[in-house]
Scaffold this motif. Structure first.
Motif, PDB file in Angstrom:
ATOM      1  N   ALA A   1       4.754  39.972  -0.297  1.00  0.00           N
ATOM      2  CA  ALA A   1       3.292  39.892  -0.286  1.00  0.00           C
ATOM      3  C   ALA A   1       2.780  39.413   1.067  1.00  0.00           C
ATOM      4  O   ALA A   1       1.799  39.946   1.599  1.00  0.00           O
ATOM      5  N   TYR A   2       3.448  38.408   1.640  1.00  0.00           N
ATOM      6  CA  TYR A   2       3.011  37.901   2.940  1.00  0.00           C
ATOM      7  C   TYR A   2       3.252  38.921   4.047  1.00  0.00           C
ATOM      8  O   TYR A   2       2.537  38.922   5.059  1.00  0.00           O
ATOM      9  N   ALA A   3       4.260  39.765   3.879  1.00  0.00           N
ATOM     10  CA  ALA A   3       4.474  40.832   4.864  1.00  0.00           C
ATOM     11  C   ALA A   3       3.272  41.773   4.879  1.00  0.00           C
ATOM     12  O   ALA A   3       2.802  42.191   5.949  1.00  0.00           O
ATOM     13  N   GLN A   4       2.759  42.110   3.699  1.00  0.00           N
ATOM     14  CA  GLN A   4       1.568  42.948   3.646  1.00  0.00           C
ATOM     15  C   GLN A   4       0.356  42.234   4.230  1.00  0.00           C
ATOM     16  O   GLN A   4      -0.473  42.855   4.906  1.00  0.00           O
ATOM     17  N   LEU A   5       0.243  40.926   3.966  1.00  0.00           N
ATOM     18  CA  LEU A   5      -0.848  40.156   4.549  1.00  0.00           C
ATOM     19  C   LEU A   5      -0.770  40.165   6.073  1.00  0.00           C
ATOM     20  O   LEU A   5      -1.789  40.271   6.757  1.00  0.00           O
ATOM     21  N   THR A   6       0.443  40.083   6.617  1.00  0.00           N
ATOM     22  CA  THR A   6       0.636  40.071   8.064  1.00  0.00           C
ATOM     23  C   THR A   6       0.429  41.447   8.672  1.00  0.00           C
ATOM     24  O   THR A   6       0.141  41.568   9.867  1.00  0.00           O
ATOM     25  N   GLY A   7       0.576  42.491   7.862  1.00  0.00           N
ATOM     26  CA  GLY A   7       0.359  43.850   8.350  1.00  0.00           C
ATOM     27  C   GLY A   7       1.621  44.566   8.762  1.00  0.00           C
ATOM     28  O   GLY A   7       1.568  45.506   9.562  1.00  0.00           O
ATOM     29  N   VAL A   8       2.776  44.134   8.231  1.00  0.00           N
ATOM     30  CA  VAL A   8       4.047  44.781   8.559  1.00  0.00           C
ATOM     31  C   VAL A   8       4.719  45.244   7.263  1.00  0.00           C
ATOM     32  O   VAL A   8       4.239  44.960   6.162  1.00  0.00           O
ATOM     33  N   GLY A   9       5.851  45.945   7.380  1.00  0.00           N
ATOM     34  CA  GLY A   9       6.555  46.452   6.227  1.00  0.00           C
ATOM     35  C   GLY A   9       7.117  45.368   5.330  1.00  0.00           C
ATOM     36  O   GLY A   9       7.369  44.238   5.770  1.00  0.00           O
ATOM     37  N   ALA A  10       7.334  45.727   4.068  1.00  0.00           N
ATOM     38  CA  ALA A  10       7.806  44.755   3.087  1.00  0.00           C
ATOM     39  C   ALA A  10       9.132  44.126   3.484  1.00  0.00           C
ATOM     40  O   ALA A  10       9.345  42.917   3.317  1.00  0.00           O
TER      41      ALA A  10
ATOM     42  N   GLY B   1       6.060  51.526  -1.047  1.00  0.00           N
ATOM     43  CA  GLY B   1       6.670  52.694  -0.407  1.00  0.00           C
ATOM     44  C   GLY B   1       8.107  52.429  -0.018  1.00  0.00           C
ATOM     45  O   GLY B   1       8.658  51.355  -0.276  1.00  0.00           O
ATOM     46  N   SER B   2       8.716  53.404   0.587  1.00  0.00           N
ATOM     47  CA  SER B   2      10.138  53.320   0.925  1.00  0.00           C
ATOM     48  C   SER B   2      10.438  52.102   1.775  1.00  0.00           C
ATOM     49  O   SER B   2       9.747  51.819   2.763  1.00  0.00           O
ATOM     50  N   VAL B   3      11.471  51.352   1.384  1.00  0.00           N
ATOM     51  CA  VAL B   3      11.904  50.155   2.119  1.00  0.00           C
ATOM     52  C   VAL B   3      13.325  50.395   2.605  1.00  0.00           C
ATOM     53  O   VAL B   3      14.240  50.629   1.808  1.00  0.00           O
ATOM     54  N   SER B   4      13.501  50.324   3.900  1.00  0.00           N
ATOM     55  CA  SER B   4      14.827  50.570   4.468  1.00  0.00           C
ATOM     56  C   SER B   4      15.769  49.437   4.114  1.00  0.00           C
ATOM     57  O   SER B   4      15.376  48.282   4.039  1.00  0.00           O
TER      58      SER B   4
ATOM     59  N   ALA C   1      15.929  49.582  -2.948  1.00  0.00           N
ATOM     60  CA  ALA C   1      15.300  50.777  -3.531  1.00  0.00           C
ATOM     61  C   ALA C   1      14.186  50.445  -4.529  1.00  0.00           C
ATOM     62  O   ALA C   1      13.107  51.064  -4.484  1.00  0.00           O
ATOM     63  N   PRO C   2      14.376  49.495  -5.476  1.00  0.00           N
ATOM     64  CA  PRO C   2      13.292  49.210  -6.437  1.00  0.00           C
ATOM     65  C   PRO C   2      12.020  48.673  -5.784  1.00  0.00           C
ATOM     66  O   PRO C   2      10.938  48.765  -6.382  1.00  0.00           O
ATOM     67  N   LEU C   3      12.144  48.113  -4.582  1.00  0.00           N
ATOM     68  CA  LEU C   3      10.968  47.533  -3.932  1.00  0.00           C
ATOM     69  C   LEU C   3       9.909  48.576  -3.618  1.00  0.00           C
ATOM     70  O   LEU C   3       8.728  48.260  -3.495  1.00  0.00           O
ATOM     71  N   ALA C   4      10.310  49.835  -3.487  1.00  0.00           N
ATOM     72  CA  ALA C   4       9.367  50.892  -3.119  1.00  0.00           C
ATOM     73  C   ALA C   4       8.281  51.098  -4.170  1.00  0.00           C
ATOM     74  O   ALA C   4       7.178  51.581  -3.853  1.00  0.00           O
ATOM     75  N   PHE C   5       8.537  50.746  -5.433  1.00  0.00           N
ATOM     76  CA  PHE C   5       7.584  50.999  -6.511  1.00  0.00           C
ATOM     77  C   PHE C   5       6.652  49.813  -6.783  1.00  0.00           C
ATOM     78  O   PHE C   5       5.834  49.872  -7.700  1.00  0.00           O
ATOM     79  N   ILE C   6       6.768  48.744  -6.014  1.00  0.00           N
ATOM     80  CA  ILE C   6       5.913  47.568  -6.247  1.00  0.00           C
ATOM     81  C   ILE C   6       4.466  47.930  -5.918  1.00  0.00           C
ATOM     82  O   ILE C   6       4.163  48.349  -4.799  1.00  0.00           O
TER      83      ILE C   6
ATOM     84  N   ILE D   1       5.821  40.613 -11.065  1.00  0.00           N
ATOM     85  CA  ILE D   1       6.059  41.724 -10.138  1.00  0.00           C
ATOM     86  C   ILE D   1       7.036  42.729 -10.759  1.00  0.00           C
ATOM     87  O   ILE D   1       6.870  43.954 -10.622  1.00  0.00           O
ATOM     88  N   ALA D   2       8.059  42.232 -11.470  1.00  0.00           N
ATOM     89  CA  ALA D   2       9.043  43.122 -12.090  1.00  0.00           C
ATOM     90  C   ALA D   2       8.387  44.018 -13.148  1.00  0.00           C
ATOM     91  O   ALA D   2       8.656  45.225 -13.218  1.00  0.00           O
ATOM     92  N   VAL D   3       7.516  43.433 -13.977  1.00  0.00           N
ATOM     93  CA  VAL D   3       6.840  44.226 -15.009  1.00  0.00           C
ATOM     94  C   VAL D   3       5.933  45.268 -14.369  1.00  0.00           C
ATOM     95  O   VAL D   3       5.923  46.444 -14.774  1.00  0.00           O
ATOM     96  N   ALA D   4       5.155  44.854 -13.364  1.00  0.00           N
ATOM     97  CA  ALA D   4       4.263  45.794 -12.681  1.00  0.00           C
ATOM     98  C   ALA D   4       5.052  46.923 -12.018  1.00  0.00           C
ATOM     99  O   ALA D   4       4.632  48.092 -12.025  1.00  0.00           O
ATOM    100  N   THR D   5       6.209  46.582 -11.457  1.00  0.00           N
ATOM    101  CA  THR D   5       7.047  47.592 -10.798  1.00  0.00           C
ATOM    102  C   THR D   5       7.614  48.577 -11.807  1.00  0.00           C
ATOM    103  O   THR D   5       7.656  49.807 -11.563  1.00  0.00           O
TER     104      THR D   5
END
Length: 592
Positions: free
Chosen positions: A51-60, A241-244, A354-359, A220-224
């Motif tokens: 979540a903080y990565a999105q707040l900062t403006g970078v990838g998850a 989205g896709s997370v390397s 891989a599961p992080l992409a659907f959050i 987060i798990a339920v939402a994902t």
């Protein structure tokens, strides 16, 4: 093994690397508690870091990068056994506010500037530690920091409404965003809002039914799962989205002179905010668990942790109060908790991204809002109004500055307010006139009648170190005090409270004061720090050889010798003092 653990070399290394002390003193019985605490910390750190990565403006995944290496580094350099470092709401808000306009929409450049500012923050921290100026960070007093954190939290909450409701803000500042609220509410994406409400409901139910479970991770798990099962990403719901996976590919930060110049002061502001926030957390848990921490050592540890974050392609970190509280509540005993948690997060980066992409982004927005709400404490702010109106004013000014002129200007104003507050205390301190009580003990004169002044003697205490910028005020206050009294023959200055170092301006002022008082027939005595004052007078060219300025070892002795001598003279038992006589010798002669 015992010989190695108790070697003098390891003992010396432990001063620089406090975490190594666990090698010498770690007990097997602690491991179960540390492992349980590490699992709990990881469960909270994962969704928060994304979540903080999105707040900062970078990838998850950058949020996860910002956890691993800094946690390992702090485990070695940090002196707090419970503190967990990682992404923090205030630091991420500052980073985003500074870097977003400089990046001009270039995602890659945005990431590089984030790393540059993080690296510069680490350098500032290490410099502060090297010169042992950790005390400077305390310019942000508790009331100012309270206003700052409340302002940052409100700014984050308003900013996350766009993710929760499914629209995009066009205005960069909070006030303009609030003014256009009706327009934005009309753009609400109802499916995005539904996922946000589902996340909030799961979080609250988990908190009510299983308070010790990681509610944020469950939500987060339920939402994902819902996002994945119903392909919400294809129906207009924003997802991570896709997370390397795997270790990050190294890219160097930006070191263009013009951009670096723009980041110098914001990095210093970020250093102040992150360090003070970290120290408040670290000190509170250290006090709770019965040990001390060194501010300068913590500054150094924070510096190395931020440099490690930049090297790991991450962003700035600070002490994470929520994760630290979870660590302590789970029974974490040592810095090994940070090591174990970092290794678990590293395993997720390598094998399970891989599961992080659907959050859903709206679910992360809910987590950020919940985390930010914990920073808001309006009741404590309001209580300051009754306890200390000046502190309340400082807190409110800081809060309004962050809300209406922005995070960075607000932080700059907070630092300046802290500096001005400090200067005010030093430049315009309280002063006191002393007298004696019925037991003959020196006390401050108050409104009661238990403490009486000594006839003909004014005993003055100035409650701040004397320096060039308050010397004139000192002189003015003392002369005003003398003018309020009647028949003053001797002025005794408590030198212990105000003479702390050699200042030529102060010594010149004392010489002028002495000459002025001598014209009025008043003797000047400096009581305390006799050796230092004699040396300082000699260095400043203030002549004390003829006894004009009398210097005594301490306040009590000065008063006792003066009153005894006056009594002896009044009874005809002592000769009149000549200029070349030392009053100590005259008093001794009279008593004999």
């Amino acid at each position: 093994m015992d010989a190695i653990a108790n070697s003098p070399l390891l003992s010396r290394l432990s001063r620089w690397f406090p975490g190594l002390s666990l090698v010498r003193h770690y007990q097997r019985a602690w491991f179960r508690d540390d492992m349980r605490a590490a699992l709990s910390v990881t469960a909270v750190a994962l969704p928060v870091a994304i979540a903080y990565a999105q707040l900062t403006g970078v990838g998850a995944v950058v949020g996860l990068y910002s956890c691993v290496l800094p946690m390992l580094v702090y485990a070695v350099f940090g002196s707090s056994r419970q503190l967990i470092v990682g992404p923090d709401a205030a630091t991420c808000a500052v980073l985003a506010a500074v870097v977003t306009p400089l990046a001009a929409g270039d995602a890659q450049r945005h990431w590089q500037l984030i790393m540059t500012m993080t690296f510069m923050t680490g350098v500032w921290c290490i410099l502060a530690s090297r010169f042992r100026i950790g005390v400077l960070a305390e310019f942000l007093s508790k009331p100012i920091l309270m206003g700052l954190l409340n302002g940052v939290a409100i700014t984050i909450i308003v900013g996350q409404f766009s993710k929760i409701l499914g629209f995009r803000y066009q205005e960069p500042y909070l006030l303009e965003r609030l003014l256009h609220t009706p327009t934005y509410l009309a753009q609400t994406h109802w499916l995005t809002l539904a996922i946000a409400l589902l996340t909030l409901m799961v979080f609250l139910l988990a908190k009510m039914m299983r308070p010790h479970w990681p509610a944020a991770m469950l939500a987060i798990a339920v939402a994902t799962l819902v996002s994945w099962g119903f392909s919400l990403g294809d129906n207009g719901v924003a997802v991570v989205g896709s997370v390397s996976s795997g270790l990050p590919e190294f890219q160097s930060p930006v070191f263009e002179l013009g951009l670096v110049r723009e980041l110098v002061m914001p990095a210093l502001n970020l250093t102040m905010v992150s360090f003070i926030s970290m120290m408040l957390t670290a000190r509170s848990f250290a006090a709770k668990n019965g040990y001390d921490i060194d501010a300068d050592a913590e500054f150094r540890a924070l510096g190395f942790a931020n440099i490690a974050a930049a090297a790991a392609q991450g962003f700035a970190v600070s002490g994470a109060d929520s994760r630290t509280a979870i660590n302590d509540a789970s029974g974490g005993k040592t810095q090994l908790v940070s090591v174990l948690s970092a290794l678990i997060i590293l395993a997720i980066i390598l094998f399970a991204t891989a599961p992080l992409a659907f959050i859903p982004s709206s679910a992360l927005g809910v987590v950020l809002v919940i985390a930010s709400v914990s920073l808001i404490d309006i009741k404590a702010l309001w209580r300051l109004r009754k306890r200390d109106n000046g502190a309340f004013t400082l807190a409110v000014i800081t809060l309004l500055a962050v809300l209406f002129i922005g995070v960075i200007p607000g932080i700059t104003m907070a630092v300046l307010l802290g500096l001005f507050q400090f200067l005010k205390v030093v430049m315009r301190p309280d002063d006191q006139i002393l007298g004696v009580n019925q037991k003959g003990i020196l006390r401050s004169l108050g409104k009661g009648d238990k403490v009486k002044p000594i006839a003909g003697i004014l005993i003055y205490r100035f409650n701040s170190p004397l320096t060039y910028f308050n010397a004139v005020y000192f002189k003015r206050r003392l002369l005003a005090r003398i003018a309020q009294q009647e028949l003053i023959e001797t002025v005794i200055i408590d030198a212990v409270s105000c003479f702390s170092h050699l200042d030529l301006s102060v010594m010149a002022m004392i010489d002028e004061l002495h000459k002025l008082l001598r014209k009025k027939g008043i003797t000047l005595i400096l009581a305390g720090r006799k050796r230092e004052l004699l040396a300082w007078c000699e260095a400043a060219g203030v002549d004390v050889s003829d006894g004009d300025i009398i210097i005594r070892p301490d306040l009590t002795m000065a008063v006792r010798m003066l009153t005894n001598y006056k009594a002896a003279v009044s009874q005809g038992l002592a000769p009149q003092v000549r200029k070349q006589d030392d009053p100590d010798e005259v008093l001794a002669h009279s008593l004999l």
